[in-house]
Design a protein around this motif. Structure first.
Motif, PDB file in Angstrom:
ATOM      1  N   PHE A 113      -3.296-128.670  42.284  1.00 43.90           N
ATOM      2  CA  PHE A 113      -4.726-128.422  42.096  1.00 43.90           C
ATOM      3  C   PHE A 113      -5.535-129.068  43.208  1.00 43.90           C
ATOM      4  O   PHE A 113      -6.391-128.438  43.809  1.00 43.90           O
ATOM      5  CB  PHE A 113      -5.212-128.967  40.742  1.00 43.90           C
ATOM      6  CG  PHE A 113      -4.655-128.231  39.554  1.00 43.90           C
ATOM      7  CD1 PHE A 113      -4.594-126.848  39.522  1.00 43.90           C
ATOM      8  CD2 PHE A 113      -4.193-128.926  38.459  1.00 43.90           C
ATOM      9  CE1 PHE A 113      -4.074-126.176  38.423  1.00 43.90           C
ATOM     10  CE2 PHE A 113      -3.675-128.262  37.354  1.00 43.90           C
ATOM     11  CZ  PHE A 113      -3.616-126.884  37.335  1.00 43.90           C
ATOM     12  N   THR A 119      -5.756-120.729  43.357  1.00 44.89           N
ATOM     13  CA  THR A 119      -7.007-119.984  43.346  1.00 44.89           C
ATOM     14  C   THR A 119      -7.577-119.997  41.933  1.00 44.89           C
ATOM     15  O   THR A 119      -6.886-120.376  40.976  1.00 44.89           O
ATOM     16  CB  THR A 119      -6.772-118.521  43.767  1.00 44.89           C
ATOM     17  OG1 THR A 119      -5.945-117.888  42.776  1.00 44.89           O
ATOM     18  CG2 THR A 119      -6.113-118.425  45.141  1.00 44.89           C
ATOM     19  N   LYS A 120      -8.810-119.562  41.797  1.00 44.38           N
ATOM     20  CA  LYS A 120      -9.414-119.450  40.463  1.00 44.38           C
ATOM     21  C   LYS A 120      -8.602-118.487  39.601  1.00 44.38           C
ATOM     22  O   LYS A 120      -8.448-118.693  38.406  1.00 44.38           O
ATOM     23  CB  LYS A 120     -10.868-118.998  40.571  1.00 44.38           C
ATOM     24  CG  LYS A 120     -11.778-120.073  41.105  1.00 44.38           C
ATOM     25  CD  LYS A 120     -13.214-119.610  41.160  1.00 44.38           C
ATOM     26  CE  LYS A 120     -14.075-120.726  41.740  1.00 44.38           C
ATOM     27  NZ  LYS A 120     -15.483-120.365  41.788  1.00 44.38           N
ATOM     28  N   GLU A 121      -8.093-117.435  40.231  1.00 44.35           N
ATOM     29  CA  GLU A 121      -7.271-116.454  39.504  1.00 44.35           C
ATOM     30  C   GLU A 121      -5.984-117.104  39.001  1.00 44.35           C
ATOM     31  O   GLU A 121      -5.540-116.832  37.885  1.00 44.35           O
ATOM     32  CB  GLU A 121      -6.939-115.251  40.394  1.00 44.35           C
ATOM     33  CG  GLU A 121      -8.132-114.378  40.725  1.00 44.35           C
ATOM     34  CD  GLU A 121      -8.967-114.921  41.882  1.00 44.35           C
ATOM     35  OE1 GLU A 121      -8.491-115.793  42.663  1.00 44.35           O
ATOM     36  OE2 GLU A 121     -10.132-114.489  42.006  1.00 44.35           O
ATOM     37  N   ASP A 122      -5.378-117.952  39.832  1.00 47.07           N
ATOM     38  CA  ASP A 122      -4.172-118.672  39.414  1.00 47.07           C
ATOM     39  C   ASP A 122      -4.461-119.518  38.184  1.00 47.07           C
ATOM     40  O   ASP A 122      -3.699-119.514  37.213  1.00 47.07           O
ATOM     41  CB  ASP A 122      -3.652-119.592  40.529  1.00 47.07           C
ATOM     42  CG  ASP A 122      -3.076-118.838  41.703  1.00 47.07           C
ATOM     43  OD1 ASP A 122      -2.656-117.675  41.543  1.00 47.07           O
ATOM     44  OD2 ASP A 122      -3.052-119.432  42.814  1.00 47.07           O
ATOM     45  N   LEU A 123      -5.563-120.248  38.230  1.00 44.42           N
ATOM     46  CA  LEU A 123      -5.934-121.114  37.102  1.00 44.42           C
ATOM     47  C   LEU A 123      -6.186-120.300  35.839  1.00 44.42           C
ATOM     48  O   LEU A 123      -5.762-120.688  34.749  1.00 44.42           O
ATOM     49  CB  LEU A 123      -7.162-121.955  37.455  1.00 44.42           C
ATOM     50  CG  LEU A 123      -6.969-122.983  38.555  1.00 44.42           C
ATOM     51  CD1 LEU A 123      -8.289-123.632  38.922  1.00 44.42           C
ATOM     52  CD2 LEU A 123      -5.966-124.043  38.132  1.00 44.42           C
ATOM     53  N   GLU A 124      -6.842-119.168  35.994  1.00 47.29           N
ATOM     54  CA  GLU A 124      -7.107-118.309  34.835  1.00 47.29           C
ATOM     55  C   GLU A 124      -5.792-117.765  34.263  1.00 47.29           C
ATOM     56  O   GLU A 124      -5.616-117.718  33.041  1.00 47.29           O
ATOM     57  CB  GLU A 124      -8.054-117.170  35.225  1.00 47.29           C
ATOM     58  CG  GLU A 124      -8.549-116.358  34.053  1.00 47.29           C
ATOM     59  CD  GLU A 124      -9.246-117.191  32.986  1.00 47.29           C
ATOM     60  OE1 GLU A 124      -9.044-116.890  31.792  1.00 47.29           O
ATOM     61  OE2 GLU A 124      -9.970-118.155  33.325  1.00 47.29           O
ATOM     62  N   ASP A 125      -4.885-117.363  35.128  1.00 44.60           N
ATOM     63  CA  ASP A 125      -3.574-116.880  34.674  1.00 44.60           C
ATOM     64  C   ASP A 125      -2.825-117.968  33.914  1.00 44.60           C
ATOM     65  O   ASP A 125      -2.210-117.694  32.874  1.00 44.60           O
ATOM     66  CB  ASP A 125      -2.723-116.411  35.864  1.00 44.60           C
ATOM     67  CG  ASP A 125      -3.217-115.109  36.474  1.00 44.60           C
ATOM     68  OD1 ASP A 125      -4.048-114.418  35.835  1.00 44.60           O
ATOM     69  OD2 ASP A 125      -2.772-114.792  37.590  1.00 44.60           O
ATOM     70  N   ARG A 127      -4.157-120.524  32.311  1.00 42.06           N
ATOM     71  CA  ARG A 127      -4.831-120.706  31.019  1.00 42.06           C
ATOM     72  C   ARG A 127      -4.363-119.664  30.012  1.00 42.06           C
ATOM     73  O   ARG A 127      -4.107-119.962  28.853  1.00 42.06           O
ATOM     74  CB  ARG A 127      -6.349-120.628  31.194  1.00 42.06           C
ATOM     75  CG  ARG A 127      -6.962-121.869  31.749  1.00 42.06           C
ATOM     76  CD  ARG A 127      -8.496-121.814  31.679  1.00 42.06           C
ATOM     77  NE  ARG A 127      -9.039-122.916  32.424  1.00 42.06           N
ATOM     78  CZ  ARG A 127      -9.513-122.847  33.656  1.00 42.06           C
ATOM     79  NH1 ARG A 127      -9.549-121.694  34.297  1.00 42.06           N
ATOM     80  NH2 ARG A 127      -9.976-123.921  34.272  1.00 42.06           N
TER      81      ARG A 127
END
Length: 132
Positions: A113, A119-125, A127
């Protein structure tokens, strides 16, 4: 004084240790999803990286380590992986965590992190995967 006996690690579990070059060959075999001849491996390596004899030597070493097996059909030797990609990745990740992060997966995650590798997309995935 009695010395505390160290627990012996099971000898049946062999570490999956191979060189970077061997890993490249193993990745070709994983992607093929079928046994390959040495020449087939050579042809599928990026930029035809190594010659036939080099790939043959790498495959022999990998067979000695238990990473691949060979089978002879009509006087032609084919190689296929024994190690599963997911099992290899898991063991290498555990080794990395042990060596660099003192066994803490949390520290690895923090490093990823903070390093800007996510990326923000990675973090959303992530989650979504873990229902966070």
């Amino acid at each position: 004084l009695k010395r505390k006996r160290e627990e012996a690690k099971p000898t049946w579990r062999k570490k999956m240790k191979i060189s970077e070059a061997e890993l490249e060959v193993l990745q070709v075999l994983w992607e093929a999803e079928e046994p390959l001849k040495i020449q087939d491996v050579c042809d599928r390596l990026e930029n035809n990286k190594w010659k036939y004899n080099t790939v043959g030597t790498l495959l022999l070493r990998m067979a000695e380590k238990g990473a691949v097996v060979s089978e002879k059909k009509n006087r032609i030797i084919y190689y296929r992986p024994v190690w599963e990609r997911e099992a290899y990745q898991k063991e290498q990740t555990e080794t990395l965590i042990d060596k660099l992060y003192h066994g803490s997966a949390k520290e690895l995650a923090v490093s990823l992190f903070q390093g800007g590798n996510m990326t923000k997309e990675d973090l959303e995935d992530i989650r979504k995967m873990f229902d966070l």
